[in-house]
Write an enzyme that holds these catalytic residues in place. Structure first.
Site, short mmCIF file in Angstrom:
data_model
loop_
_atom_site.label_atom_id
_atom_site.label_comp_id
_atom_site.label_asym_id
_atom_site.label_seq_id
_atom_site.Cartn_x
_atom_site.Cartn_y
_atom_site.Cartn_z
N SER A 166 -9.28 1.35 8.18
CA SER A 166 -8.60 0.95 9.59
C SER A 166 -7.49 -0.08 9.22
O SER A 166 -6.76 -0.60 10.11
CB SER A 166 -9.62 -0.15 10.08
OG SER A 166 -10.18 -1.06 9.24
N LYS A 214 0.71 -1.23 -0.07
CA LYS A 214 -0.10 0.12 -0.05
C LYS A 214 0.77 1.44 0.11
O LYS A 214 0.31 2.34 -0.40
CB LYS A 214 -0.71 0.14 1.09
CG LYS A 214 -2.00 -1.24 1.09
CD LYS A 214 -3.08 -0.49 0.36
CE LYS A 214 -4.33 -1.76 0.38
NZ LYS A 214 -5.37 -1.26 -0.29
#
Lengths: 428, 428
Positions: A126, A96
């Site tokens: 989250s 990511k």
């Protein structure tokens, strides 16, 4: 976020351009191999290597040179040389970071760093995207507003707080989270950076594919790019196949984009089948994107439906050759093999690609068929380990629970002798 | 085994000669770094990073460049740049492959391969040495007779059987095992290869030290060997310190042998303190080698007493600067940090060096003192991860048990607030 209409096209060249932008900020993660995993993947039944008393390999290395797999016999067994792209060693522990750094550098390019610093970036997540965006923003002294449900685990909140003081809590439904994001955008004029469904994110994630291809070419052929002579033809050097996990689709979409002009490299996606987590595979069968998914698969990074832009890539047969799904047990078996044989920690979501290679019968039959058709004896396959963000506590619980329930489920016939869990078909 | 009197002297040159012999057969394992572990080791209380809600680092990397640790304050906190030598990625999962290949190649050199093949090699071991010797023997088509107690865990028996068909079972006491070994020697004229207390083994293990020094020099200075200007003096480039686990002493003895002419590199040993497992440290205090140890420490590779030859190296202050011991809890905390922060699997025995660096107060105070004396702000320290042979099941149990007993022991005052277990002093 940069307006998609002003974004670079989804092409291999755009992935290369993204790589030049983010290279200074990300780790060039290693591409590693394992003789043991090659032998296991190329054996008739990989699950036997999970037993307490596994059989010996047929291709024990001697004199530093591997023996061939030929003695292992049957034509109906696929043969693999596995190349693992270790994004579990990436900054913040997952791929990511690539997309987040690309999104932020693109914003700076479009709006100027002053404006981005004044407005800040915002997202709701989250998971790994929250940490990735806060790190990328922090690197350029840009405020990052991260909306997280109050019920998030403390370690994930703490991980995000490493890089930003602006964690904002919300309720746990998507409506509640989006309302808080809307407030932040209204109040701060902050720029939304979505987790996966945006060209800049997709191109950033695609750099994992670019990097692994270069590393493979150097390791395998000692050169980057170019062609080799193969069966009388000049063939572009590269992987025979690449497989990556599919959740929202940023990683698989970006990877498929990068390989879209490499005709000899087939790209596959891997999903968890638990409670319909294989929404990509089911969508292909139905001929349309599945918009809602509700699964509690242990591959918690892959619980989301495929995004709209990503769907356009993934449903394009010229880009993605096929999607395959695995059970919870198969994911855990893959995780254990990586842990015990390779001494590497990969989170459950990160193991689904390997789980497909080892345990999905349709996938393995397809490889055998293609290997026969092309006369190629062994596939060089790139397997993306997408992340490693788990804890000792979480894994202990995962495998402790297994011990307790395993015997019972085996009795009830829910687990086959090969260790695969038989789940109900939740497609539809 | 080769007669020790005919063996090479225990010198750095002999370690280099050993390396030339075994290089084709072993992995050059990576030397890796971790910004997170550096920050944790250089903080006043590393144990806070084990909590569910760890504090942020002060030296978050930005723009690919680390910020200094200076803001972290106190002069009483040691500063480290850690370089991890990953022998957990070595063949058979531990450094033992080095010594075994050296012992076998030396035997071939002395006796000729025909004689060694005719006689075979023998050892008693239930651990990594058994697998290492069978692999080394297998590589040269030499029979390996491995005596293992019947009570050995199936996975270890299976691991050894990967490379030899000659696993011979014995009772579990050392007398029973030695009797079976004596039988094999009598019957086959097989050559004994002991696990640690022999010059050829020691020199083989020392190649881990050689390899890591070269890798460090290349990574840190872009050159191998040579000198740099430092505080007005010409200083040999190298680690400030190296720390390795101490069990039988082959690894530490070999490492200390290699660094014995590098005056600027201090060598330290690390032991488990549980039930007197710190026999090396206690021996130094008493001025003599402790011959018997009976401990069930989780660092199961370090349960043996230091060997005679190894003791002569380790008790030589010019070679080993000091020995430090850690509790079971401290070993587990180090293991968890490596697992969660670095995504790497190291067995408990392999973590004791890092546990000392992070949690041993005497060690850390000593480093602060030496850093003040020399004006050096930060130590480059090489930390040997000696092996990675554990299973998901074993680790799950280790950490599941912890959860159950932790609260109770904390109440009873057996675990301090810093997470260290208070053990009775078993010295003597």
């Amino acid at each position: 976020m940069a307006d998609p209409s002003s974004c670079p096209l989804l092409t291999p060249a755009s992935v290369r351009a993204a790589y030049e932008k983010i290279k200074p900020y990300i780790h060039k993660t290693p591409l590693i191999t394992s003789t043991a995993l090659d032998a296991i993947a190329s054996s008739p039944d990989p699950s036997v290597y999970l037993s307490e008393n596994p059989p010996p390999f047929h291709n024990v290395p001697t004199n530093g040179v591997e023996q061939g797999n030929d003695s292992q016999g049957s034509d109906d067994v696929p043969k693999f040389k596995l190349w693992f792209k270790c994004e579990n060693f990436q900054k913040i522990g997952a791929f990511k970071a690539r997309g987040a750094f690309h999104a932020v550098t693109r914003l700076i390019e479009e709006l100027g760093v002053e404006e981005v610093r004044r407005r800040g970036v915002v997202t709701h997540s989250s998971g790994n995207h929250a940490q990735a965006l806060s790190l990328a923003a922090h690197t350029f002294s840009i405020p990052a507003y991260i909306v997280m449900p109050t019920i998030s685990t403390p370690s994930k909140i703490a991980g995000t707080r490493l890089y930003t003081n602006n964690v904002i809590f919300s309720g746990s439904t998507s409506q509640e989270r989006e309302a808080v994001v809307a407030d932040v955008i209204k109040e701060k004029n902050a720029i939304l950076v979505p987790p996966y469904d945006h060209p800049d994110i997709i191109l950033g994630q695609g750099t994992a594919g670019l990097e692994m291809e270069t590393q493979f070419q150097e390791a395998r052929y000692g050169q980057t790019g170019g062609r080799v002579q193969w069966k009388g033809e000049r063939k572009e050097i590269g992987f025979d196949a690449v497989i990556a996990p599919l959740g929202g689709g940023g990683l698989l979409g970006g990877t498929a984009t990068f390989f879209s002009n490499k005709y000899s490299t087939l790209v596959f996606g891997a999903e968890p089948s638990f409670q319909g987590g294989d929404d990509g595979r089911r969508g292909l069968l139905e001929g349309k994107r599945i918009e809602h998914v509700k699964t509690l698969t242990i591959a918690d990074g892959l619980r989301t439906p495929v995004g709209v832009t990503n769907w356009s890539i993934i449903s394009d047969k010229t880009k993605v050759e096929g999607l395959y799904a695995v059970t919870e047990e198969q994911i855990k078996m893959a995780l254990r093999l990586v842990f015990e044989r390779m001494k590497v920690v990969v989170e459950p979501s990160g193991c689904v690609g390997l789980a497909v290679v080892l345990f999905n019968k349709d996938f393995r039959d397809m490889v055998v068929r293609k290997q026969k058709e092309t006369g190629k004896k062994e596939w060089d396959i790139g397997v993306v380990f997408s992340g490693g963000n788990t804890t000792m506590k979480a894994l202990s619980q995962l495998f402790a629970e297994e011990k307790k329930t395993e015997a019972r489920e085996r009795e009830q016939g829910k687990i086959g002798l090969d260790g695969t869990r038989k789940v109900e078909d939740v497609a539809g």
